[in-house]
Design an enzyme around this catalytic site. Structure first.
Site, short mmCIF file in Angstrom:
data_model
loop_
_atom_site.label_atom_id
_atom_site.label_comp_id
_atom_site.label_asym_id
_atom_site.label_seq_id
_atom_site.Cartn_x
_atom_site.Cartn_y
_atom_site.Cartn_z
N GLY A 92 0.81 -1.22 0.00
CA GLY A 92 0.00 0.00 0.00
C GLY A 92 0.84 1.26 0.00
O GLY A 92 2.07 1.22 0.13
N HIS A 93 0.17 2.39 -0.09
CA HIS A 93 0.85 3.68 -0.16
C HIS A 93 1.59 3.99 1.15
O HIS A 93 1.13 3.65 2.23
CB HIS A 93 -0.12 4.81 -0.48
CG HIS A 93 -1.27 4.92 0.46
ND1 HIS A 93 -1.19 5.59 1.66
CD2 HIS A 93 -2.52 4.44 0.39
CE1 HIS A 93 -2.34 5.54 2.26
NE2 HIS A 93 -3.17 4.83 1.53
N ASN A 94 2.75 4.58 1.03
CA ASN A 94 3.56 5.02 2.17
C ASN A 94 4.11 3.88 3.02
O ASN A 94 4.55 4.11 4.15
CB ASN A 94 2.77 6.00 3.07
CG ASN A 94 2.41 7.26 2.33
OD1 ASN A 94 1.47 7.28 1.57
ND2 ASN A 94 3.20 8.31 2.53
#
Lengths: 346, 346, 346
Positions: free
Chosen positions: A244-246
């Site tokens: 996922g993002h980050n």
């Protein structure tokens, strides 16, 4: 290749039963060995194959007792410190050249004028290199791969067939991106706007993939909302993984297929994560954590060790719980008997 | 952009500490803020960053007490009703243009003569638009995407790189199909033919994707056996999701990565489904259902609420069971002690 | 098609209520039936639809009692031995031609000079056929598919859009490889090299896919380290499945979406494996094993039967455990009462 030459390349300490310069042409499993094959035994469990293998040579550990081969012609025994590692090197020596790799830039590929490719870069059939992309020496972009604008790819990389890398992604040296994988597509972020509908939160961060990272097939690594998603040096990711993002993946961490890591979670160094594991968002794991298959990690893991289960628990606790659970039907019966006895007493 | 202009676009009610017309050039996280950045605090948990952030401006809620910045120059505080939503808008304002989007129809793209594309449609490198496809205004087909015959795509859509849409699919307006996703491939249906073998059941239905639906990367949405698979208005699907044949997803439902929904299941409106969840076929969920990560939903859910576990249970029941399970080793010990006491009595 | 002709093709034994030569134009579900449709009832549960369906004809079993249609015009009843199988055949008859399939070799496709394609082979837009590939009669390679060097594909195969098949893969006759799937990419094998880093073990084996195998979308089947990964005759795999290196799938085994099978595991014949199941590496299942959704199979399964759970257990044991688990909160209360009673006695 002559056995003597090969044994030298494998750092062999001793060679037994070599009659002369036996020719080795390929590497194979001990049970499939045939004339010309070099095989290996890395585990006492497989030693019994030594008596019957048809392989011409077998890589074995230094401690292995030379068996009595009786009447039959024994295979050449190549003794090394770490048999599996030596065998991996033998595989490397005999592996065929990678296919789907073109020489030069195939005429059907589209390379933006503003892209800067080292002259040694190969670009396959129908691949696309967008504006201002930079690619370092000896890197290969395979057929059908798409590289977005301003992305930087280092030296000795392979971007496999039909992989998609979006814009502003930074990829180090010696990185492998597997076929069909998608790097730097938007993270999954929405904000409710009051009437049940959602508005997308623009994902304006990027993805950084450090040196020596290898990523499998059809894996997805999302762009950060802001700041970055980072896969650190030496990590290895299998197929069909969701990052996922980050998210941050620590150095030399290994993740097996179909695992998913939710947004903003940070995995430590030297973690080993099995297949189909799920991680909640916004948690961390420390270094040297091992997580068993299909586990659900819902809290930060602050101590090195082995964890599994749903929700994931410390190895010992999880095993204890599993044992307790197995004994539950029996426990119910024991409680029934206690109730009966008390009734009799009353 | 000048802070005054930006604050207006964000519907700010108050601006504090603005010295003049500070220039804002990008959006960033509060902990990463630097000169020119606008950041936000949406959660009291992050307020402590206000004292140290280097961001030039910070979006905050109306109730936040202005902290004492002491000697240092404070950031401009932009007060709004909903900080996160305002920040999302700021991200939108500063986001870079989408790359991999061509202008016009790239010469390497193949567009069937019978296809009808609005003149504003962009088609990327090596994309393919098959027979009788219709695409509405301002839609983009990115490099390597394949669109099957008779498929209809509305206005303002983005079909991302290497996505595959099969024939007769109907896609509404403002729809996003992520890279590598496959829409309208055959559902998984076989009938045993007596000798252990299976014959494929032709999948002759289609897929309908309504307005404002967004689908992530490498997700698969199967064509219906007969009739339709339908993703309703405003739903958002993440990466690596499997949607079986004849499934229906209700309006404004959000589904996280790696979840799978088996054939003919109907998910209600405004559901929120976490990652790696599995749904049995032929069941339904009502509106406003929340399902926790890795749950296995094997029965219809007829009451709004939160569910999790394997098999999925009502939140309260699932928590109770989880607690009971945790105490199981202790319970076993208590039963042992009871047995001992009774023995002593006997 | 006239009903009489169609009934003959479906091996109908009896036709009821046919007035003359009713025209059948399409197949549909019983609840969606309209004029011109042929539908079916394969399950007593759906018989009530017979009274209200608007379908022109309905395929039913031989035992179904003809209902009383009262005033309304009844649909034609087509009686057959196996209604579902007959309906599948009807779907086959009315299905539209596959799209995305070109006629001949599209000018944008790249076919290596050394490749040997039967003259009847079709190759779609921007597909790539590498060196020395051989493809048999009536096979189709769809747009954007990539075929690696020395791969052999049999007769009547379909390689779907954007699928990637690496080199030296052997594919039999009547095989379907779904869109976006990756066949023959490297298995996930690394050896630690002492300082925390890993070295890749070259994957020099291949993948063999036997006749009549069908593989869904975005599925990954890894190349063997040495020797082979083999999918045996007649097996059917759904979408987003991971098949590790050196895995063997037995004949006529069916695997649903998002299941993962770790390296060197051997699945028997006629297994039916539900979705999101995980298999540990180096285990086996015997023939005729059924595994429930989301199960984790961590040990070899040596007896035919149904298994589920995490870890997977025999159906009966798993159900018993599930029941015991459900009663756990009540058991805790019973133990509390026992403790109280004993205290009172003391």
């Amino acid at each position: 290749m002559r056995i003597a030459e090969l044994a030298k390349l494998l750092d062999a300490t001793v060679i037994e039963f070599a009659e002369g310069n036996e020719e080795i042409t390929h590497a194979s499993a001990i049970e499939d060995g045939d004339a010309g094959a070099i095989s290996f035994i890395g585990n006492p469990h497989y030693e019994h194959f030594l008596g019957s293998t048809q392989a011409s040579a077998v890589i074995v550990g230094e401690q292995l007792t030379t068996p009595n081969f009786g009447d039959r012609k024994p295979p050449v025994l190549v003794r090394v410190k770490r048999p599996y590692e030596a065998f991996a090197r033998a595989l490397e020596i005999f592996k065929p050249a990678k296919t789907l790799i073109a020489k030069g830039i195939h005429p059907s590929a589209v390379v933006a004028e503003s892209a800067q490719l080292d002259p040694t870069v190969n670009v396959g059939v129908n691949a696309y290199i967008s504006d201002r992309v930079r690619i370092g020496a000896n890197s290969n972009v395979l057929p059908g791969a798409q590289i977005g604008a301003d992305t930087i790819i280092g030296k000795n990389c392979v971007i496999h067939a039909n992989a998609v890398i979006y814009d502003h992604v930074e990829i180090g040296d010696c990185v492998v991106i597997g076929p069909g994988s998608v790097i730097g597509y938007d993270g999954f972020g929405y904000v409710p706007i009051g009437d049940g509908r959602y508005r997308k939160i623009p994902q304006v961060g990027n993805v950084i993939i450090e040196d020596d990272v290898e990523i499998g097939a059809n894996t997805t690594i999302d762009r950060a909302t802001i700041a970055e998603t980072r896969i650190k040096k030496g990590s290895k990711l299998d197929n069909l993984i969701q990052i996922g993002h980050n998210v941050e993946i620590g150095e030399n961490t290994v993740i097996a297929a179909q695992t998913g890591i939710s947004g903003s979670t940070k995995i430590g160094r030297q973690n080993v994560i099995a297949g189909q594991v799920g991680f909640t968002g916004h948690i961390t794991t420390t270094d040297n954590v091992i997580v068993g298959a299909q586990s659900g990690v819902s809290k930060s893991v602050t101590k090195a060790g082995t964890y599994f289960g749903y929700p994931a628990k410390n190895h010992r606790e999880a095993l204890k719980l599993e044992g307790a659970l197995r004994s539950l039907p029996e426990l119910i019966e024991r409680v029934r008997q206690l109730e009966e006895k008390l009734k009799e007493q009353a």
